[in-house]
Scaffold this motif. Structure first.
Motif, PDB file in Angstrom:
ATOM      1  N   LEU A 160     -17.953 -18.704  54.666  1.00  0.00           N
ATOM      2  CA  LEU A 160     -18.698 -18.592  55.911  1.00  0.00           C
ATOM      3  C   LEU A 160     -20.162 -18.984  55.729  1.00  0.00           C
ATOM      4  O   LEU A 160     -20.776 -19.566  56.626  1.00  0.00           O
ATOM      5  N   LEU A 161     -20.724 -18.679  54.563  1.00  0.00           N
ATOM      6  CA  LEU A 161     -22.153 -18.898  54.324  1.00  0.00           C
ATOM      7  C   LEU A 161     -22.425 -20.093  53.423  1.00  0.00           C
ATOM      8  O   LEU A 161     -23.490 -20.182  52.817  1.00  0.00           O
ATOM      9  N   LYS A 162     -21.505 -21.044  53.347  1.00  0.00           N
ATOM     10  CA  LYS A 162     -21.699 -22.185  52.455  1.00  0.00           C
ATOM     11  C   LYS A 162     -22.896 -23.039  52.858  1.00  0.00           C
ATOM     12  O   LYS A 162     -23.467 -23.751  52.025  1.00  0.00           O
ATOM     13  N   GLY A 163     -23.306 -22.975  54.126  1.00  0.00           N
ATOM     14  CA  GLY A 163     -24.465 -23.750  54.568  1.00  0.00           C
ATOM     15  C   GLY A 163     -25.744 -22.956  54.648  1.00  0.00           C
ATOM     16  O   GLY A 163     -26.791 -23.486  55.025  1.00  0.00           O
ATOM     17  N   ALA A 164     -25.687 -21.669  54.293  1.00  0.00           N
ATOM     18  CA  ALA A 164     -26.865 -20.811  54.422  1.00  0.00           C
ATOM     19  C   ALA A 164     -27.744 -20.817  53.185  1.00  0.00           C
ATOM     20  O   ALA A 164     -28.885 -20.370  53.235  1.00  0.00           O
ATOM     21  N   GLY A 165     -27.228 -21.303  52.075  1.00  0.00           N
ATOM     22  CA  GLY A 165     -27.971 -21.307  50.821  1.00  0.00           C
ATOM     23  C   GLY A 165     -27.168 -20.683  49.703  1.00  0.00           C
ATOM     24  O   GLY A 165     -26.099 -20.106  49.917  1.00  0.00           O
ATOM     25  N   GLU A 166     -27.699 -20.795  48.498  1.00  0.00           N
ATOM     26  CA  GLU A 166     -27.020 -20.228  47.329  1.00  0.00           C
ATOM     27  C   GLU A 166     -26.943 -18.708  47.458  1.00  0.00           C
ATOM     28  O   GLU A 166     -27.945 -18.038  47.715  1.00  0.00           O
ATOM     29  N   ILE A 167     -25.750 -18.164  47.292  1.00  0.00           N
ATOM     30  CA  ILE A 167     -25.569 -16.715  47.368  1.00  0.00           C
ATOM     31  C   ILE A 167     -26.029 -16.087  46.052  1.00  0.00           C
ATOM     32  O   ILE A 167     -25.550 -16.422  44.973  1.00  0.00           O
ATOM     33  N   MET A 168     -26.969 -15.138  46.166  1.00  0.00           N
ATOM     34  CA  MET A 168     -27.537 -14.486  45.000  1.00  0.00           C
ATOM     35  C   MET A 168     -26.943 -13.094  44.772  1.00  0.00           C
ATOM     36  O   MET A 168     -26.827 -12.637  43.635  1.00  0.00           O
ATOM     37  N   GLU A 169     -26.588 -12.420  45.858  1.00  0.00           N
ATOM     38  CA  GLU A 169     -26.047 -11.066  45.764  1.00  0.00           C
ATOM     39  C   GLU A 169     -25.250 -10.781  47.023  1.00  0.00           C
ATOM     40  O   GLU A 169     -25.582 -11.284  48.102  1.00  0.00           O
ATOM     41  N   MET A 170     -24.205  -9.970  46.884  1.00  0.00           N
ATOM     42  CA  MET A 170     -23.346  -9.678  48.024  1.00  0.00           C
ATOM     43  C   MET A 170     -22.975  -8.195  48.006  1.00  0.00           C
ATOM     44  O   MET A 170     -22.560  -7.663  46.983  1.00  0.00           O
ATOM     45  N   ARG A 171     -23.167  -7.530  49.169  1.00  0.00           N
ATOM     46  CA  ARG A 171     -22.804  -6.126  49.315  1.00  0.00           C
ATOM     47  C   ARG A 171     -21.862  -6.014  50.506  1.00  0.00           C
ATOM     48  O   ARG A 171     -22.303  -6.038  51.657  1.00  0.00           O
ATOM     49  N   LEU A 172     -20.591  -5.887  50.204  1.00  0.00           N
ATOM     50  CA  LEU A 172     -19.579  -5.885  51.252  1.00  0.00           C
ATOM     51  C   LEU A 172     -19.307  -4.496  51.793  1.00  0.00           C
ATOM     52  O   LEU A 172     -18.827  -4.348  52.915  1.00  0.00           O
ATOM     53  N   ASN A 173     -19.594  -3.464  51.027  1.00  0.00           N
ATOM     54  CA  ASN A 173     -19.290  -2.098  51.450  1.00  0.00           C
ATOM     55  C   ASN A 173     -20.515  -1.214  51.260  1.00  0.00           C
ATOM     56  O   ASN A 173     -21.495  -1.593  50.607  1.00  0.00           O
ATOM     57  N   GLY A 174     -20.438  -0.029  51.817  1.00  0.00           N
ATOM     58  CA  GLY A 174     -21.496   0.952  51.610  1.00  0.00           C
ATOM     59  C   GLY A 174     -22.676   0.819  52.534  1.00  0.00           C
ATOM     60  O   GLY A 174     -23.716   1.438  52.294  1.00  0.00           O
ATOM     61  N   ASN A 175     -22.566   0.010  53.594  1.00  0.00           N
ATOM     62  CA  ASN A 175     -23.658  -0.115  54.546  1.00  0.00           C
ATOM     63  C   ASN A 175     -23.478   0.954  55.630  1.00  0.00           C
ATOM     64  O   ASN A 175     -22.811   0.754  56.632  1.00  0.00           O
ATOM     65  N   THR A 176     -24.063   2.100  55.405  1.00  0.00           N
ATOM     66  CA  THR A 176     -23.862   3.241  56.299  1.00  0.00           C
ATOM     67  C   THR A 176     -24.556   3.078  57.637  1.00  0.00           C
ATOM     68  O   THR A 176     -24.275   3.808  58.579  1.00  0.00           O
ATOM     69  N   ARG A 177     -25.488   2.095  57.745  1.00  0.00           N
ATOM     70  CA  ARG A 177     -26.239   1.937  58.985  1.00  0.00           C
ATOM     71  C   ARG A 177     -25.521   1.060  60.009  1.00  0.00           C
ATOM     72  O   ARG A 177     -26.015   0.842  61.098  1.00  0.00           O
TER      73      ARG A 177
END
Length: 231
Positions: A160-177
């Motif tokens: 999905l983000l291949k055009g947004a730039g190099e992915i440096m870090e990814m947090r898929l879970n734990g976003n309580t907000r």
């Protein structure tokens, strides 16, 4: 009969040198041998290595004028360093930044993006010897969020983000907000921001909103950072 005198050939004049020879042309005209150089090996000099430690180049991504002293003051407040941080101008809108300890250095280089008067501050590593005006740095690490993405998978987010730039870090879970994933990308400011991403599931087109954290001034028309749509 008339006497014909032999013609005297005038010596040719040397060609005039270029009025403003380039540095490369100047060195091409020199006959230099390796033994003529008195090189200084900076890797073997502890004093020089110490003087260029924790160095970075900084640039405010704007064409507008601003006060360097105000920039120094605001950045010191934003970084909240434990020890002294030095600034030195090295060209139009270019500054050498030097931290005095590893903790401040890591904060400056990894905890951005940093803003000055809502304008992006770009940073890159600097060796202290390269020509500052020749160093090209156009990337800005920034956190983005993809909202309402159900059951996110790492490989899907990468596509999905291949055009947004190099992915440096990814947090898929734990976003309580909220129900979103957080991804840190190294965004190229020469490219427009990614406004949304989409997938096709069961022949249905699904669009997901992308939001950015600590986003600098950007254009809502073209998506580029550095100006507003009225500019």
């Amino acid at each position: 009969s008339a006497i014909r005198w032999p013609l005297r050939r005038m010596p040719s004049r040397p060609r005039a040198a270029a009025a403003n020879p380039t540095l490369e042309e100047f060195f091409d005209q020199l006959d230099l041998n390796d033994e003529e150089f008195n090189d200084v090996d900076i890797d073997e000099d502890p004093g020089i290595k110490e003087s260029v430690r924790w160095l970075a180049l900084a640039r405010v991504h704007t064409e507008k004028n601003f006060s360097p002293s105000a920039f120094y003051k605001d950045m010191r407040v934003a970084w909240n360093p434990a020890q002294l941080v030095r600034f030195r101008p090295v060209g139009p809108n270019r500054f050498v930044v030097q931290a005095s300890c590893l903790g401040d250095w890591e904060r400056i280089m990894t905890q951005g993006p940093w803003l000055f008067r809502n304008m992006a501050v770009l940073l890159c590593l600097y060796d202290g010897f390269s020509r500052a005006e020749d160093v090209v740095f156009v990337h800005m690490p920034i956190w983005l969020q993809i909202h309402k993405l159900t059951d996110p998978k790492e490989n899907i987010v990468e596509k999905l983000l291949k055009g947004a730039g190099e992915i440096m870090e990814m947090r898929l879970n734990g976003n309580t907000r909220g129900d979103y994933v957080r991804v840190r990308v190294n965004h190229d400011i020469q490219q427009p921001l990614t406004k949304f991403v989409s997938i096709i599931r069961a022949r249905e087109h699904q669009v997901y909103l992308v939001r950015y954290e600590k986003l600098a001034r950007f254009c809502k028309a073209c998506g580029l950072i550095g100006h507003e749509h009225k500019e």
